[in-house]
Design an enzyme around this catalytic site. Structure first.
Site, mmCIF file in Angstrom:
data_model
loop_
_atom_site.group_PDB
_atom_site.id
_atom_site.type_symbol
_atom_site.label_atom_id
_atom_site.label_comp_id
_atom_site.label_asym_id
_atom_site.label_seq_id
_atom_site.Cartn_x
_atom_site.Cartn_y
_atom_site.Cartn_z
ATOM 1 N N GLU A 200 -18.630 -51.532 5.387
ATOM 2 C CA GLU A 200 -18.613 -50.697 6.629
ATOM 3 C C GLU A 200 -19.390 -51.877 7.419
ATOM 4 O O GLU A 200 -19.320 -51.834 8.654
ATOM 5 C CB GLU A 200 -18.914 -49.368 6.394
ATOM 6 C CG GLU A 200 -17.961 -48.357 5.667
ATOM 7 C CD GLU A 200 -18.021 -48.404 4.232
ATOM 8 O OE1 GLU A 200 -17.348 -47.559 3.701
ATOM 9 O OE2 GLU A 200 -18.921 -49.256 3.639
ATOM 10 N N LYS B 69 -11.137 -55.671 -0.921
ATOM 11 C CA LYS B 69 -11.904 -56.455 -1.970
ATOM 12 C C LYS B 69 -10.902 -56.627 -3.072
ATOM 13 O O LYS B 69 -10.328 -55.456 -4.011
ATOM 14 C CB LYS B 69 -13.074 -55.814 -2.375
ATOM 15 C CG LYS B 69 -14.247 -56.390 -3.173
ATOM 16 C CD LYS B 69 -15.408 -55.667 -3.425
ATOM 17 C CE LYS B 69 -16.258 -56.465 -4.068
ATOM 18 N NZ LYS B 69 -17.509 -55.783 -3.895
#
Length: 127
Positions: free
Chosen positions: A91, A117
């Site tokens: 974030e 990811k």
């Protein structure tokens, strides 16, 4: 009642902004983000996707002039540069990318950033 000016009455020399959606899908970047110590040592592959709403200059775009919009190459360079700054939270990385893009490219009026990811440190698989 408000009415839109008809096209034939419009001054042809007036520049009109047009809103374009520019999409960059799954830009692969190796970086060092994560809360676990090994993630910031060995790193992982991340995929960054962007949706940019760009207020382009109609005249420049019709003339095939890059100054009227946003350069994909410059956006990608900016994303890659910001991805190289380690952080624990994705974030935080997304926030930094967004702030940097909005500051560097004033024609961007809104954006959506997705960071995936590839290898999660939890021992689980994700698609």
């Amino acid at each position: 009642m408000a009415r839109r000016k008809s096209e034939h009455n419009r001054n042809p020399h007036t520049k009109r902004p047009i809103l374009l959606d520019i999409h960059i899908d799954r830009l692969r970047v190796h970086a060092f983000h994560g809360a676990m110590p090994q993630e910031q040592v060995i790193g992982a592959d991340f995929y960054v996707s962007l949706d940019l709403d760009v207020e382009a200059d109609e005249e420049a775009v019709r003339g095939d002039n890059l100054t009227g919009t946003v350069s994909y190459a410059d956006v990608i360079d900016t994303v890659c540069h910001e991805m190289q700054k380690p952080a624990c939270l994705l974030e935080t990385v997304a926030l930094h990318i967004g702030e940097c893009l909005m500051e560097r490219f004033p024609r961007i009026v809104s954006l959506h950033i997705r960071i995936d990811k590839e290898n999660l440190p939890t021992g689980t698989q994700s698609d």
